[in-house]
Design an enzyme around this catalytic site. Structure first.
Site, short mmCIF file in Angstrom:
data_model
loop_
_atom_site.label_atom_id
_atom_site.label_comp_id
_atom_site.label_asym_id
_atom_site.label_seq_id
_atom_site.Cartn_x
_atom_site.Cartn_y
_atom_site.Cartn_z
N LYS A 33 44.95 -62.50 -21.04
CA LYS A 33 44.05 -61.56 -19.79
C LYS A 33 44.20 -59.77 -20.47
CE LYS A 33 47.81 -60.52 -16.04
NZ LYS A 33 47.91 -59.51 -15.94
N THR A 34 45.46 -59.84 -20.63
CA THR A 34 45.87 -58.07 -21.12
C THR A 34 44.88 -57.83 -22.47
OG1 THR A 34 47.82 -58.48 -19.93
CG2 THR A 34 47.43 -56.07 -21.41
N ASP A 225 42.92 -54.39 -13.09
CA ASP A 225 44.54 -55.21 -13.84
C ASP A 225 44.87 -55.58 -12.18
OD1 ASP A 225 45.33 -57.16 -15.42
OD2 ASP A 225 47.04 -55.98 -16.32
N GLU A 226 45.60 -56.62 -12.46
CA GLU A 226 45.77 -57.55 -11.50
C GLU A 226 45.12 -57.00 -9.73
OE1 GLU A 226 48.49 -59.55 -11.60
OE2 GLU A 226 49.53 -58.76 -13.56
N GLN A 256 48.50 -66.52 -8.40
CA GLN A 256 49.63 -65.15 -8.27
C GLN A 256 49.30 -63.72 -7.62
OE1 GLN A 256 50.66 -64.40 -12.92
NE2 GLN A 256 49.01 -65.75 -13.39
N ARG A 614 56.54 -69.28 -15.74
CA ARG A 614 57.05 -68.15 -16.74
C ARG A 614 57.68 -68.57 -17.72
NH1 ARG A 614 54.57 -64.66 -16.34
NH2 ARG A 614 52.98 -66.30 -14.40
#
Length: 776
Positions: A33-34, A225-226, A256, A614
């Site tokens: 996504k980044t 973002d987020e 998340q 992770r």
């Protein structure tokens, strides 16, 4: 630009190349996504959009810096400097610097951090002559913070009888007044706290339409973002700024969303399509980070949540090993399993320490992990917090323990003489120090001899100092007769440390109590481990020696290659080849404090999803059958999250517990007839009826642990005394780590080995109990 676009997959290209209109990108874990956000900004700039007209809001400053660096590589560094890119707080602080005068603030207003705010609220409470035990400054600040993030101003508070009634019911009827004074004092000082940066921005955009229009025209393209982690105040600002052109792109993953305790509202992302017309939805579902086993196991977990957006995360990566599940008898053994597994992977696969991460639900869990890693001589780093033995509350308890052993320890004395507060102020301490220097004695000596020295102290202060001396001496008496655990537990209660920490009901306050509980657990564990050390008694001095070595090893050597230890909340956005998720037990993970509603349980499940995703190559889930709680061994139950993973993705390293058996909570022997043959009559004193006592009745103080050589277990370890062990052998001990045999003495069951360990020095172990592996 086309060269960079071609590096994206088809799903990533679609949101990157849509120039106008509202859009939401649902980005699964590890889906890039980044990269999409970065490429989208670069693409907009390549299409003639002025950098000054782009606003990019990130969750951390680190993310903003990384994105700017990547964009600069594509479009050049000069234009990137014109981008408005950063966290919500940093961007809105910038706007308030330009526009704050409209609200009566100077352009160079101060930003108060949490400590500044707590100090100000403390002084307000003192000026209002309120009880600090009722109006605890940190709790009051937390309440004010929640008001501000919910856009409840002082005026709104006074217009809401329910809020006032709620505060009155919690015995804080004057909280509104404190809030009012706090806001006035901040304004008078030309200061804002972190919550004001959002609240005042909302005020600015709503009270001054011309300011809103100015920034709507400025920010024609907005990227967030987020988005799942935004709170109500942040949501309203984004909504206001994007309303004119509606060229808004939000990126996030509902799976998340793990920050509800900070005010994050998952509904912001779930309802995005209702907020704008003709919203385009894109899904990034290919995971580039993890193996198939990890991705599909994570999917099987998050599928249990009812509140979610539809997506199917997949990966083209290898199948990879199954997720390994390990059951330990105790939390100490759990730590040793994790440390030895890391050690084996490092040796077998020539891996660096930085390839491993240990994730836990609460900070207190780091203690067992740290102890085990130290014994294996594996360097580690605690992220987002202090190493266990460096935390304030732990150092406070250790200072009391050090004073018991050595009252001359002035650093320890100064740390706790007035903590918890007992009315011994700085002026008194100065007088004591001057007198100690003058007479060439210690401060404690001076306190013991106050009647012989004229220090110009009033009788009240004298009594407080003498009470403190008496308390420490009483601890010394207990130290002669009882073990380290009994003494430490007694000290935490008698000094008022636990009561003091209980006054702070914030998450931080609760965590501090958990840390003290974990310290007591560590002492209990240490005493159990001393059973195999020849001549060990489980005394306080033995424990403090062990801790002194531990705290010396905590010091940073500047080496960056370390195992990462952190809470799962801090791990978000990070990735590691090997991940250990520890403490997978009911009431620990999911947390016992987060299971009262479905939404709380679903957030815990999302937190587990974050932890599992992770891992790049291998994930371990570990749990203990029993865990020390306040020094008592309590039975634990495996986390429901282990059961929720589809079984085909798991490999159990220890046999699965099968069958159900009810464990009685009471002793069944109490039922049935009394066996009168076991009764004996006590001789009555005059005028007293006879009393019947059974031989099984507890004698006075029967439950108190007396200090004596620790009892040895009757069962022998796998290493019997006739094990082929020779002087010069290099051995590995699960608790003390690596060492070399210096000497052997005794025969049969009394055979002992004198071993020099790399950490902890020389120890003499009874071979019939010591678990030693000969490695060289």
């Amino acid at each position: 630009m086309q060269k960079y676009i071609s590096q994206l997959n088809e799903a990533q290209q679609a949101p990157t190349l849509q120039k106008d209109g509202p859009m939401i990108v649902i980005a699964g874990a590890g889906s890039g996504k980044t990269r999409v956000l970065t490429m989208r900004i670069a693409y907009l700039m390549s299409q003639g959009v002025d950098a000054f007209n782009i606003l990019s809001l990130t969750f951390t400053n680190k993310a903003a810096r990384e994105m700017k660096t990547r964009i600069a590589d594509i479009v050049g560094s000069s234009e990137v400097k014109n981008l408005w890119m950063g966290t919500f707080h940093s961007i809105f602080a910038k706007i308030l610097r330009f526009e704050g005068e409209k609200l009566g603030f100077p352009s160079n207003f101060t930003i108060y951090d949490t400590q500044d705010s707590v100090r100000l609220i403390s002084s307000i409470i003192k000026e209002m002559q309120l009880d600090r035990d009722v109006y605890k400054p940190k709790q009051v600040l937390s309440r004010i913070s929640s008001y501000k993030n919910s856009l409840i101003t002082v005026k709104a508070y006074y217009n809401d009888p329910e809020l006032q009634e709620a505060d009155a019911m919690s015995k804080k009827p004057r909280l509104g007044e404190i809030y009012e004074h706090y806001v006035e004092r901040c304004f008078k000082a030309g200061a804002m706290d972190f919550d004001d940066l959002l609240l005042r921005t909302n005020e600015l955009l709503n009270r001054f339409p011309e300011v809103l229009m100015k920034y709507q025209n400025r920010f024609k393209y907005i990227l967030v973002d987020e988005y799942q982690d935004t709170n109500h105040s942040q949501y309203l600002i984004v909504r206001a700024l994007s309303d004119r052109f509606q060229n808004i792109c939000v990126v996030g993953d509902d799976a998340q969303s793990i920050y509800a305790f900070r005010g994050a509202n998952i509904n912001n992302i779930l309802n995005f399509q209702k907020d704008y017309d003709n919203v385009q939805m894109y899904r990034l579902e290919q995971n580039y980070r993890s193996t198939k086993n990890i991705v599909e196991a994570a999917n099987s977990i998050i599928d249990k949540n009812q509140t979610k957006l539809d997506k199917v995360v997949w990966t083209a990566n290898d199948e990879g090993p199954k997720i390994k599940v390990h059951r330990s008898l105790t939390d100490g053994e759990e730590g040793r399993f994790v440390a030895s597994t890391i050690f084996e992977h490092k040796m077998r696969e020539q891996l660096k320490n930085g390839s491993f991460a240990i994730l836990y639900r609460t900070n207190a869990q780091s203690r067992a992990m740290e102890d085990a890693l130290r014994k294996r001589d594996i360097p580690y780093r605690i992220y987002g917090g202090l190493s266990f033995y460096q935390r304030k509350e732990i150092k406070d308890v250790l200072a009391y323990l050090r004073l018991v052993i050595n009252p001359k320890d002035e650093e320890a004395l100064m740390r706790v003489i007035n903590y918890p507060a007992r009315g011994i102020g700085g002026t008194t301490l100065e007088k004591l120090t001057v007198a100690a220097n003058h007479y060439g004695r210690t401060v404690f000596d001076v306190m013991e001899n106050l009647d012989r020295i004229d220090l110009k102290l009033n009788s009240g202060t004298k009594n407080k100092l003498q009470d403190f001396v008496t308390m420490i001496k009483s601890f010394q008496v207990i130290d002669q007769s009882y073990d380290a655990f009994y003494l430490a537990e007694h000290i935490t209660k008698k000094t008022g440390l636990i009561q003091e920490l209980k006054k702070d009901a914030t998450p931080e306050g609760i965590a501090r109590i958990e840390n003290i509980e974990e310290l007591l657990n560590g002492i209990k564990d240490f005493i159990e481990g001393q059973k195999e050390v020849d001549g060990a008694r489980g005394a306080l001095s033995e424990f403090l020696e062990d801790v002194a070595l531990a705290t010396d090893l905590d010091k940073d050597t500047g080496d960056d290659d370390r195992v990462a230890l952190m809470t799962i909340h801090l791990a978000k956005g990070l990735e590691f080849p090997y991940v250990f998720i520890v403490g997978m037990e009911e009431d620990l993970f999911p947390s016992g404090m987060s299971m009262s509603t479905r939404s709380e349980l679903e957030e815990e499940r999302r937190l587990f999803y974050v932890a599992l995703t992770r891992a790049e190559h291998q994930a371990y889930l570990t749990y203990a059958q029993s865990r020390y709680r306040w020094g008592k061994l309590v039975d634990s139950e495996p986390s429901r999250f282990i059961e929720e993973i589809t079984d085909s993705y798991l490999e159990y390293l220890t046999p699965i517990e099968t069958g159900y058996k009810y464990k009685p909570r009471i002793n069944t022997d109490i039922f049935g007839d009394v066996d009168k043959s076991k009764l004996r009559q006590v001789k009555p004193t005059s005028g007293t009826p006879p009393k019947w006592i059974t031989d099984n009745d507890p004698k006075p103080d029967a439950n108190i642990r007396r200090l004596k050589p620790v009892s040895r277990p009757t069962t022998q370890s796998s290493n019997t005394p006739d094990t082929k062990l020779a002087i010069g052998n290099v051995v590995m001990h699960e608790r003390f780590g690596k060492g070399q045999v210096l000497n052997l003495e005794g025969v049969g069951g009394d055979k002992k080995a004198e071993i020099k360990f790399e950490v902890g020095g020389i120890k003499k172990l009874l071979l019939r109990f010591a678990k030693l592996d000969v490695i060289g």
